[in-house]
Design an enzyme around this catalytic site. Structure first.
Site, PDB file in Angstrom:
ATOM      1  N   SER A  74       0.839  -1.207   0.000  1.00  0.00           N
ATOM      2  CA  SER A  74       0.000   0.000   0.000  1.00  0.00           C
ATOM      3  C   SER A  74       0.864   1.244   0.000  1.00  0.00           C
ATOM      4  O   SER A  74       0.454   2.292  -0.469  1.00  0.00           O
ATOM      5  CB  SER A  74      -0.834   0.068   1.277  1.00  0.00           C
ATOM      6  OG  SER A  74      -1.691  -1.010   1.351  1.00  0.00           O
ATOM      7  N   HIS A 101      -1.983  -3.045  -6.674  1.00  0.00           N
ATOM      8  CA  HIS A 101      -2.571  -2.645  -5.390  1.00  0.00           C
ATOM      9  C   HIS A 101      -4.077  -2.865  -5.400  1.00  0.00           C
ATOM     10  O   HIS A 101      -4.833  -2.081  -5.982  1.00  0.00           O
ATOM     11  CB  HIS A 101      -2.222  -1.166  -5.113  1.00  0.00           C
ATOM     12  CG  HIS A 101      -2.668  -0.692  -3.768  1.00  0.00           C
ATOM     13  ND1 HIS A 101      -3.210   0.549  -3.544  1.00  0.00           N
ATOM     14  CD2 HIS A 101      -2.672  -1.317  -2.563  1.00  0.00           C
ATOM     15  CE1 HIS A 101      -3.514   0.672  -2.268  1.00  0.00           C
ATOM     16  NE2 HIS A 101      -3.198  -0.444  -1.657  1.00  0.00           N
ATOM     17  N   GLU A 131      -4.811  -0.552  -8.585  1.00  0.00           N
ATOM     18  CA  GLU A 131      -3.758   0.333  -9.093  1.00  0.00           C
ATOM     19  C   GLU A 131      -2.601  -0.545  -9.570  1.00  0.00           C
ATOM     20  O   GLU A 131      -2.130  -1.405  -8.819  1.00  0.00           O
ATOM     21  CB  GLU A 131      -3.307   1.300  -7.995  1.00  0.00           C
ATOM     22  CG  GLU A 131      -4.406   2.313  -7.655  1.00  0.00           C
ATOM     23  CD  GLU A 131      -4.065   3.213  -6.473  1.00  0.00           C
ATOM     24  OE1 GLU A 131      -4.308   4.417  -6.564  1.00  0.00           O
ATOM     25  OE2 GLU A 131      -3.576   2.701  -5.447  1.00  0.00           O
ATOM     26  N   ASN A 189      -4.555   6.459  -2.056  1.00  0.00           N
ATOM     27  CA  ASN A 189      -4.087   6.734  -0.695  1.00  0.00           C
ATOM     28  C   ASN A 189      -3.442   8.106  -0.582  1.00  0.00           C
ATOM     29  O   ASN A 189      -3.547   8.772   0.449  1.00  0.00           O
ATOM     30  CB  ASN A 189      -3.114   5.647  -0.228  1.00  0.00           C
ATOM     31  CG  ASN A 189      -3.832   4.363   0.152  1.00  0.00           C
ATOM     32  OD1 ASN A 189      -5.055   4.351   0.244  1.00  0.00           O
ATOM     33  ND2 ASN A 189      -3.092   3.301   0.369  1.00  0.00           N
TER      34      ASN A 189
END
Ligand SMILES: NC(=O)c1ccc[n+]([C@@H]2O[C@H](COP(=O)([O-])OP(=O)(O)OC[C@H]3O[C@@H](n4cnc5c(N)ncnc54)[C@H](O)[C@@H]3O)[C@@H](O)[C@H]2O)c1
Length: 509
Positions: free
Chosen positions: A106, A127, A139, A177
């Protein structure tokens, strides 16, 4: 995550080898797979036969050598660089030379993992979001070392699994994120500085920004340790103080209060207690309201008073009998002139709410000559149910309570805060939107990818580029300038791309 990803791949018809560190962990993984697919059967989303087929495609093992025939390996071990590097060294040894090796990290740098392998051209980031079987976004990250074919192969595979791949470069936090955690951390800082309470911030972001949950509920769900880990990784790269983890978040993590999983984080989760209800202002008969100002905002305020059955007036005689006067003028000069006339007409005890254009209420409050009777008011969506209400240092606390009660009697959910630019919703939403505009301007990801990341990865109802076009680049720039003028944080200066679109009067898309 490993079990979730294995399920996704097997549901897509692929043969999967699942590796765990020991027998016990392997049995836990098997249990996760069985219960996740079992739930789908119970909900009627999967037949029992299909469940058997899916589980039949997954071979579980503790021997890395069983990965020898795989075309693609996805690593999902705990988020520690040393551990990931050890695992990749082992993968490098046992896997075919043409196999692509992916990490589900992450927040770690994919490049940091790639450089210690003997095949950096075949290392990608992939991801998935939690829970992997449900969340549509993946991702796909290529580093400067990755060969384009490896990225394309993984992106095609992801698409074939019914997911939406967003292909990007290796930057801390990737798209989702990076944008999400700046906002979450800022919410924590807002709580810490006493700008607003946890409940007011959560309620404001739900009702005013249309988010499925507020930032504190979301951080508790993610796990505060994970939040801290992701923020530290992003800060290490960005050096943006908005990514420097809030001391409050750090304190909670040190205390072992990690959110839902430990029973307490920003909230306390007591199974035996009834679910917490959002604080509601007491009801009561609709008040008599004076609306001063002309224009769309004044019309919208009058309309919401009408809907609540409140008596609305704007003549001097009307204003003299009002419980609440709402100033809703379009420009600050007009607002001050209208207000001083209205205040002279108003009886003592009338609450005055100013909808400050430049974001802070104190100047208008001083201009009334009765600042103790004045609160700030912001309606993020005049047709919506949220009223943000600020009390200045001059507001009488009793007036603030009465103002909140009066707004509640107009059918509004009231979120209270201090007198700062942007109240709650804009102060949290606009910097996030600005970050998205900066990301777009830097060419890191295109508009569709950025919007897909936030809608499909984070459950936002709309993406930030679409939000900016709905709000209007000119208004977004105006609010950011007000925030920047107050806080002077360079990151709050409107992104050049946004300013350019505002000047050109052209939407971002
Ligand atoms: N949890 C999330 O919401 C989430 C979302 C996206 C990505 N991720 C990332 O996915 C990765 C895993 O996260 P998680 O939440 O599933 O962690 P976790 O701790 O729940 O699971 C990690 C698993 O790896 C196993 N493991 C440890 N060492 C191993 C080894 N040497 N070989 C094989 N297996 C080993 C552990 O037994 C454990 O089952 C992390 O990189 C994390 O950042 C997590």
């Amino acid at each position: 995550m490993g079990a979730g990803i294995a399920e996704v791949l097997a549901r897509g018809g692929l043969a999967v080898v699942g590796i765990e560190v020991n027998r016990e962990a392997l049995e836990r993984g098997r249990g996760n797979l069985e219960s996740s697919t079992g739930r789908a059967v119970k909900r009627g989303k999967l037949t029992e036969d299909a469940q058997h087929e899916i589980l039949g495609r997954i071979t579980l093992s503790t021997d890395f050598a069983d990965l020898g025939d795989c075309d693609l390996v996805i690593e999902a071990v705990p988020e520690r660089l040393d551990l990931k590097r050890t695992v990749f060294a082992e993968l490098d040894r046992v896997c075919r030379d043409d196999a692509v090796l992916a990490t589900n990290t992450s927040s770690l740098s994919v490049t940091d993992i790639a450089v210690t392998t003997g095949r950096p051209t075949k290392i990608v980031g992939v991801h998935f979001f939690n829970p992997a079987p449900v969340m549509k976004l993946v991702e796909v990250i290529g580093t400067v070392l990755t060969e384009p074919e490896s990225v394309a192969r993984v992106a095609d595979l992801v698409k074939g699994l019914g997911k939406t791949p967003v292909t990007i470069g290796d930057r801390a936090g990737f798209v989702a994120n990076r944008l999400l955690f700046g906002y979450l951390n800022q919410a924590a800082a807002m709580l810490e500085t006493g700008h607003a309470t946890r409940d007011d911030i959560d309620a404001a972001m739900k009702a005013g920004a249309g988010l499925p949950m507020g930032p504190f509920t979301l951080m508790d769900l993610i796990g505060l340790d994970t939040c801290l880990e992701v923020l530290e990784a992003i800060f290490a790269e960005s050096r943006d103080r908005r990514h420097a983890a809030s001391p409050l978040l750090r304190e909670l993590v040190t205390a072992g209060l990690l959110g839902r999983k430990t029973g307490r984080g920003f909230y306390t989760y007591d199974k035996s207690a009834p679910a917490a209800e959002a604080a509601r202002e007491p009801g009561g008969a609709a008040p008599t309201v004076g609306v001063v100002g002309v224009g769309p905002l004044a019309d919208a305020v009058a309309a919401l008073c009408d809907r609540a059955g409140a008596r609305v007036g704007d003549s001097a005689a009307d204003l003299a009998g009002c419980d609440l006067i709402i100033e809703a003028a379009e420009d600050p000069e007009a607002a001050r002139a209208l207000l001083s006339a209205a205040v002279q007409a108003a009886k003592p005890g009338t609450v005055i709410a100013v909808t400050s254009v430049d974001g802070s209420a104190i100047r208008q409050a001083m201009a009334t000559g009765r600042p103790s009777d004045v609160v700030g008011l912001h309606l993020p969506d005049p047709a919506g149910a949220l009223a943000e209400m600020s009390a200045t240092v001059a507001t009488d606390p009793d007036v603030a309570d009465r103002a909140a009660a009066l707004l509640g009697r107009l059918g509004l959910t009231v979120a209270r805060c201090r007198d700062r630019a942007g109240f709650i919703v804009d102060a949290l939403r606009l910097p996030y939107l600005n970050d998205a505009a900066a990301m777009l301007g830097a060419g890191y990801a295109d508009a569709d990818s950025i919007d897909a990341a936030m809608t499909l990865g984070c459950g936002y109802p709309t993406g930030p580029v679409a939000d900016l076009d709905r709000i209007g680049p000119d208004r977004a720039v105006a609010v950011l300038r007000a925030l920047h003028a107050e806080i002077r944080d360079p990151a709050l200066a409107p992104a050049p791309l946004l300013v350019e679109h505002a000047t050109a009067g052209k939407p971002l898309r």
